[in-house]
Design a protein around this motif. Structure first.
Motif, PDB file in Angstrom:
ATOM      1  N   LEU A  79       0.182  -1.326  -0.218  1.00 57.67           N
ATOM      2  CA  LEU A  79       0.137  -0.471  -0.439  1.00 57.67           C
ATOM      3  C   LEU A  79       0.801   1.114  -0.735  1.00 57.67           C
ATOM      4  CD1 LEU A  79      -2.738  -1.065   2.775  1.00 57.67           C
ATOM      5  CD2 LEU A  79      -3.215  -0.837  -0.188  1.00 57.67           C
ATOM      6  N   ASN A  80       1.841   1.314   0.956  1.00 60.09           N
ATOM      7  CA  ASN A  80       2.882   2.672   0.550  1.00 60.09           C
ATOM      8  C   ASN A  80       3.887   2.961  -0.380  1.00 60.09           C
ATOM      9  OD1 ASN A  80       2.289   3.201   3.368  1.00 60.09           O
ATOM     10  ND2 ASN A  80       3.720   1.827   4.479  1.00 60.09           N
ATOM     11  N   ARG A  81       3.254   1.236  -1.004  1.00 56.40           N
ATOM     12  CA  ARG A  81       4.682   1.877  -3.186  1.00 56.40           C
ATOM     13  C   ARG A  81       3.382   1.919  -3.919  1.00 56.40           C
ATOM     14  NH1 ARG A  81       7.588  -3.277  -1.560  1.00 56.40           N
ATOM     15  NH2 ARG A  81       5.573  -4.279  -2.331  1.00 56.40           N
ATOM     16  N   TYR A  82       2.236   1.395  -3.295  1.00 56.35           N
ATOM     17  CA  TYR A  82       0.711   2.166  -4.290  1.00 56.35           C
ATOM     18  C   TYR A  82       0.685   3.863  -3.729  1.00 56.35           C
ATOM     19  CZ  TYR A  82      -3.122   0.812  -6.946  1.00 56.35           C
ATOM     20  OH  TYR A  82      -4.060   0.625  -7.654  1.00 56.35           O
ATOM     21  N   HIS A  83       0.986   4.117  -3.013  1.00 56.26           N
ATOM     22  CA  HIS A  83       0.698   5.689  -2.067  1.00 56.26           C
ATOM     23  C   HIS A  83       1.833   6.494  -3.221  1.00 56.26           C
ATOM     24  CE1 HIS A  83       2.539   8.990   0.130  1.00 56.26           C
ATOM     25  NE2 HIS A  83       1.587   9.712  -0.149  1.00 56.26           N
ATOM     26  N   TYR A 120      -3.903   5.022   1.088  1.00 58.11           N
ATOM     27  CA  TYR A 120      -2.848   3.845   0.439  1.00 58.11           C
ATOM     28  C   TYR A 120      -2.420   4.172   1.585  1.00 58.11           C
ATOM     29  CZ  TYR A 120      -5.362   2.841  -3.745  1.00 58.11           C
ATOM     30  OH  TYR A 120      -6.553   2.947  -4.691  1.00 58.11           O
ATOM     31  N   GLN A 121      -2.257   4.339   1.891  1.00 60.68           N
ATOM     32  CA  GLN A 121      -0.704   5.254   3.630  1.00 60.68           C
ATOM     33  C   GLN A 121      -1.705   5.142   4.262  1.00 60.68           C
ATOM     34  OE1 GLN A 121       0.906   9.506   3.621  1.00 60.68           O
ATOM     35  NE2 GLN A 121       2.856   7.908   4.131  1.00 60.68           N
ATOM     36  N   ARG A 122      -2.907   6.090   4.644  1.00 60.28           N
ATOM     37  CA  ARG A 122      -3.389   6.342   5.615  1.00 60.28           C
ATOM     38  C   ARG A 122      -4.268   4.604   6.052  1.00 60.28           C
ATOM     39  NH1 ARG A 122      -5.939  11.266   2.921  1.00 60.28           N
ATOM     40  NH2 ARG A 122      -4.821  12.642   4.354  1.00 60.28           N
ATOM     41  N   ALA A 123      -4.483   3.866   4.294  1.00 60.34           N
ATOM     42  CA  ALA A 123      -5.105   2.642   5.120  1.00 60.34           C
ATOM     43  C   ALA A 123      -4.055   1.843   5.918  1.00 60.34           C
ATOM     44  CB  ALA A 123      -5.748   1.637   3.387  1.00 60.34           C
ATOM     45  N   VAL A 199      -5.021   4.917 -12.869  1.00 64.75           N
ATOM     46  CA  VAL A 199      -4.999   3.946 -11.197  1.00 64.75           C
ATOM     47  C   VAL A 199      -4.923   2.968 -11.041  1.00 64.75           C
ATOM     48  CG1 VAL A 199      -5.394   3.875  -8.976  1.00 64.75           C
ATOM     49  CG2 VAL A 199      -5.663   6.004 -10.271  1.00 64.75           C
ATOM     50  N   ALA A 200      -5.380   1.895 -11.620  1.00 63.62           N
ATOM     51  CA  ALA A 200      -5.199   0.672 -11.477  1.00 63.62           C
ATOM     52  C   ALA A 200      -4.088  -0.549 -12.426  1.00 63.62           C
ATOM     53  CB  ALA A 200      -6.426   0.090 -11.831  1.00 63.62           C
ATOM     54  N   GLU A 201      -3.168   0.905 -12.770  1.00 58.20           N
ATOM     55  CA  GLU A 201      -2.699  -0.121 -14.340  1.00 58.20           C
ATOM     56  C   GLU A 201      -1.332   0.475 -13.263  1.00 58.20           C
ATOM     57  OE1 GLU A 201      -0.579   1.219 -18.869  1.00 58.20           O
ATOM     58  OE2 GLU A 201      -0.885   3.424 -16.803  1.00 58.20           O
ATOM     59  N   LEU A 202      -0.732   1.089 -11.881  1.00 57.61           N
ATOM     60  CA  LEU A 202      -0.191   0.960 -11.198  1.00 57.61           C
ATOM     61  C   LEU A 202       0.085  -0.187 -10.141  1.00 57.61           C
ATOM     62  CD1 LEU A 202      -0.331   4.952 -10.880  1.00 57.61           C
ATOM     63  CD2 LEU A 202       1.234   3.466 -12.030  1.00 57.61           C
ATOM     64  N   ALA A 203      -1.186  -0.780 -10.384  1.00 54.32           N
ATOM     65  CA  ALA A 203      -1.097  -1.995  -9.106  1.00 54.32           C
ATOM     66  C   ALA A 203      -0.358  -2.932  -9.098  1.00 54.32           C
ATOM     67  CB  ALA A 203      -2.358  -2.730  -9.128  1.00 54.32           C
ATOM     68  N   GLU A 204       0.407  -4.088 -10.141  1.00 56.69           N
ATOM     69  CA  GLU A 204       0.350  -4.593 -10.251  1.00 56.69           C
ATOM     70  C   GLU A 204       2.746  -3.947 -10.524  1.00 56.69           C
ATOM     71  OE1 GLU A 204       2.890  -7.944 -13.770  1.00 56.69           O
ATOM     72  OE2 GLU A 204       1.859  -6.010 -14.823  1.00 56.69           O
ATOM     73  N   GLN A 205       3.016  -2.742  -9.921  1.00 55.96           N
ATOM     74  CA  GLN A 205       4.472  -1.917 -10.037  1.00 55.96           C
ATOM     75  C   GLN A 205       4.123  -1.786  -8.544  1.00 55.96           C
ATOM     76  OE1 GLN A 205       5.369   1.646 -12.007  1.00 55.96           O
ATOM     77  NE2 GLN A 205       6.462   1.338 -11.160  1.00 55.96           N
ATOM     78  N   ALA A 206       3.075  -1.647  -7.932  1.00 52.53           N
ATOM     79  CA  ALA A 206       3.042  -1.586  -6.453  1.00 52.53           C
ATOM     80  C   ALA A 206       2.807  -3.004  -5.528  1.00 52.53           C
ATOM     81  CB  ALA A 206       1.416  -1.049  -6.292  1.00 52.53           C
ATOM     82  N   GLY A 207       2.870  -4.426  -6.214  1.00 55.82           N
ATOM     83  CA  GLY A 207       3.259  -5.382  -5.573  1.00 55.82           C
ATOM     84  C   GLY A 207       1.795  -6.225  -5.051  1.00 55.82           C
ATOM     85  N   VAL A 208       0.767  -5.712  -6.603  1.00 58.36           N
ATOM     86  CA  VAL A 208      -0.705  -6.255  -6.045  1.00 58.36           C
ATOM     87  C   VAL A 208      -1.046  -7.256  -6.704  1.00 58.36           C
ATOM     88  CG1 VAL A 208      -3.120  -6.108  -6.399  1.00 58.36           C
ATOM     89  CG2 VAL A 208      -1.660  -3.515  -5.168  1.00 58.36           C
ATOM     90  N   PRO A 209      -0.411  -9.173  -5.688  1.00 61.69           N
ATOM     91  CA  PRO A 209      -0.546  -9.788  -6.106  1.00 61.69           C
ATOM     92  C   PRO A 209      -1.700 -10.276  -7.838  1.00 61.69           C
ATOM     93  CG  PRO A 209      -0.183 -10.403  -4.476  1.00 61.69           C
ATOM     94  CD  PRO A 209      -0.407  -9.468  -4.592  1.00 61.69           C
TER      95      PRO A 209
END
Length: 498
Positions: A79-83, A120-123, A199-209
C-alpha cells in the motif's frame, strides 16, 4: 499487439479494457464512448457484460485466501508503494479526470494529491493500529476460559464508484479493503473509466498480486451483475439514493457500506459572521459545480441578516470565473453529463414556476450551467425536497433556529449540515437536533476530514467510511473461546497440570 485468449476474454491494450486476474482484457459487451463535458468525444472503452463480471469475481475469490494469509507488514509495504506511485503519476491522472469529468484542474489536483494517493498510506497506517479485544469469562466460576475477539476479512468486496471523485472515493474503499485482506472488483464510473484505469495500472508495479484488484468497465448492467453475484461478500457504493436503495434490495445478506445523497442545509443564524458564512456558501454551493453529495442544497438564513447575506452572496457569485476546466484560473467548470444538466434545469424551472426568482452568473451552453441563487422559493418546490447535485442554491428566510431545524429535517436525507453561529450553546443544541451524520459548525458543508467517520443517516446511507470505520464493515468480528483445561478452578490449582 498480439491478442491471446484469457479465460474466454481477449487481451487488449492497457487502459481501454477490463483488468481481470492481473491482465488487461477486452470486455465481451462491445464498447462505449466517453465524452468530455468540455471537449466532446475523447475515447472509447471496452464494455463488460455479466460473463466478464463473473470472471473478475472468480479471479478475486481465488486470490483472496492467499492475500489474506499475507502478513500485515507485507500488505502495508504494498500500500505504501501504491501511495508513492500515484503521487508520481498524479498530474497525468488529474489531467485525465478533468478531461473526462469537467472538474477544474485545481479540483482534480486536490483529489489526486490530497485524497487519492494518501488513501493508501492512511489505510496502511490504520491496519497497523486495528486491534482486537479480550473479555473475561462470566458464565462459569472458572479461570479456565479465555475469550479473544479478532477480525477476519470478509472476502470479495465490490467497489462501485461515482464520477465526481472517481479516483478518490474508489481509492478509499480499495485501499482499506486490501489492507484488511479482502480482494476487490472495482466498477469505476462510466464517465471516468480511463482515469480509474490509470490508477489500476499501477497496482502490479506496487506489488498487488494478480486477482487481488480487478477492474470491470461498463454501465449499470455491469454494476447490477456485480451486486447480484453470489461470490461477492460486501459492497461499497457511493452514488444516488435511488440506486443505493436498489442495491440494498438486491444485495441479500452481503455487507453494505452505502454513501448516498445529501440535502445539505446551511443554517445561518442571526449572530453569524455574515462574511464567513457567505464564503462558506460559495464553497458549499459551487465547488465542483455543486456535484458533491455534501454540497449545500439549501441555505436557511435568519431574517435579521437575510438581506445582507443575499447582497453579499450575489456579489461573491458574480466574481466566480466559470469556463475552461483545464485553466487553473477557473473556479467552476461544466456539469459532467446530460442527466445532471436535465435535473438542474427541471429543478430551477419548477421553482420559478412556483414564484421563485433566479439570480444567475455564467454561461448556459453545452454542459455549462450558470451559478444560480434562487430567492422566494416555496417549501414544496422540488428543489427543497430532492437533491439537485448542481450549481443551484435556494436561499430561504427563517425566523428562528427551530424553523431552520424543521426545514432541515424535512427531506429524509441526512449527510452533512452546516451551522453558522457564535453561540456555543445554540450550536450544540441545534447540531444535536439535526439527524445528519456530520454537522459542520462555522464551516462549509464541503468540509471533511480523511480520518473522521463519514456517512449519513436516513436515506443518505448505511455505515461509515474512512479510517478504521471501513474495517468495521468489511472485516468480520470473530470470537475465539479457549478452555485451557488445566485443572484451575476458582483461582486454585486442583492438579499438577502446570
Amino acid at each position: 499487439m498480439t491478442t491471446e485468449t484469457i479465460s474466454g476474454a481477449q487481451a487488449t491494450d492497457t487502459l481501454s479494457g477490463a483488468f481481470i486476474g492481473g491482465r488487461w482484457v477486452a470486455g465481451r459487451g462491445g464498447h462505449f464512448e466517453v465524452r468530455s463535458p468540455h471537449k466532446g468525444p475523447v475515447h472509447t472503452v471496452s464494455r463488460c457484460n455479466a460473463e466478464d463480471v463473473a470472471e473478475a469475481v472468480s479471479a478475486a475469490k481465488q486470490a483472496q485466501p492467499k492475500w489474506a494469509a499475507t502478513s500485515v507488514v507485507e500488505r502495508v509495504e504494498v500500500l505504501n508503494r501504491y501511495h508513492q506511485l500515484i503521487l508520481e503519476h498524479a498530474e497525468e491522472i488529474a489531467q485525465m479526470v478533468t478531461l473526462e469529468t469537467g472538474k477544474t484542474i485545481n479540483e482534480t489536483r486536490e483529489e489526486l494529491w490530497e485524497y487519492t494517493a494518501p488513501a493508501y498510506q492512511r489505510a496502511a497506517e490504520e491496519i497497523l493500529r486495528f486491534k482486537g479485544q479480550t473479555f473475561p469469562s462470566t458464565q462459569e466460576r472458572t479461570n479456565n476460559k479465555r475469550l479473544v475477539l479478532n477480525h477476519r476479512p470478509i472476502g470479495v468486496v465490490a467497489v462501485i464508484a461515482p464520477y465526481n471523485f472517481p479516483t478518490d472515493i474508489s481509492s478509499i474503499a480499495i485501499a482499506h479493503a486490501l489492507a484488511a485482506g479482502n480482494t476487490v472488483v472495482w466498477k469505476p464510473s462510466e464517465y471516468a473509466p480511463r482515469s480509474c484505469a490509470m490508477v489500476a495500472e499501477l497496482a502490479e508495479q506496487a506489488g498487488v498480486p494478480a486477482g487481488v484488484l480487478n477492474v470491470i468497465q461498463g454501465l449499470g448492467d455491469a454494476g447490477a451483475a456485480l451486486v447480484e453475484s453470489d461470490d461477492v461478500d460486501g459492497i461499497f457504493f457511493t452514488g444516488s439514493t435511488a440506486t443505493g436503495m436498489k442495491i440494498a434490495e438486491r444485495a441479500g445478506l452481503k455487507k453494505l457500506l452505502l454513501e448516498l445523497g445529501g440535502d445539505g442545509p446551511q443554517i445561518v443564524l442571526a449572530d453569524a459572521d455574515v462574511d464567513a458564512a457567505v464564503a462558506g456558501a460559495i464553497t458549499g454551493s459551487f465547488y465542483l459545480a455543486g456535484q458533491v453529495c455534501t454540497s449545500a442544497e439549501r441555505i436557511l438564513v435568519h431574517q435579521d441578516i437575510y438581506d445582507e447575506f443575499v447582497e453579499k452572496f450575489e456579489s461573491a457569485i458574480r466574481k466566480l470565473n466559470i469556463g475552461d476546466p483545464h485553466d487553473p484560473a477557473t473556479d467552476m467548470g461544466p456539469l459532467c453529463n446530460e442527466t445532471t444538466l436535465h435535473r438542474v434545469r427541471n429543478h430551477v424551472a419548477d421553482a420559478v414556476s412556483r414564484g421563485a426568482r433566479a439570480i444567475q452568473h455564467g454561461p448556459e451552453e453545452g454542459l455549462f450551467y450558470p451559478a444560480t441563487m434562487l430567492l422566494d422559493v416555496p417549501l414544496d418546490a422540488d428543489i427543497m425536497k430532492h437533491e439537485t447535485f448542481g450549481p443551484v442554491i435556494p436561499v430561504i428566510k427563517i425566523h428562528n433556529a427551530q424553523e431552520a431545524i424543521d426545514i432541515a429535517n424535512s427531506s429524509g436525507l441526512g449527510l452533512v449540515a452546516s451551522l453558522w453561529t457564535k453561540d456555543l450553546a445554540t450550536a450544540w443544541r441545534v447540531a444535536e437536533a439535526l439527524p445528519h451524520g456530520a454537522v459542520n459548525i462555522n464551516e462549509s458543508n464541503n468540509f471533511w476530514d480523511q480520518l473522521a467517520p463519514f456517512g449519513g443517516a436516513g436515506k443518505s446511507g448505511v455505515g461509515r467510511e474512512l479510517a478504521t470505520n471501513f474495517f468495521d464493515t468489511f472485516m468480520e468480528p470473530k470470537l475465539l473461546v479457549f478452555d485451557l483445561g488445566d485443572g484451575v478452578r476458582g483461582g486454585r490449582r486442583t492438579s499438577n497440570a502446570w
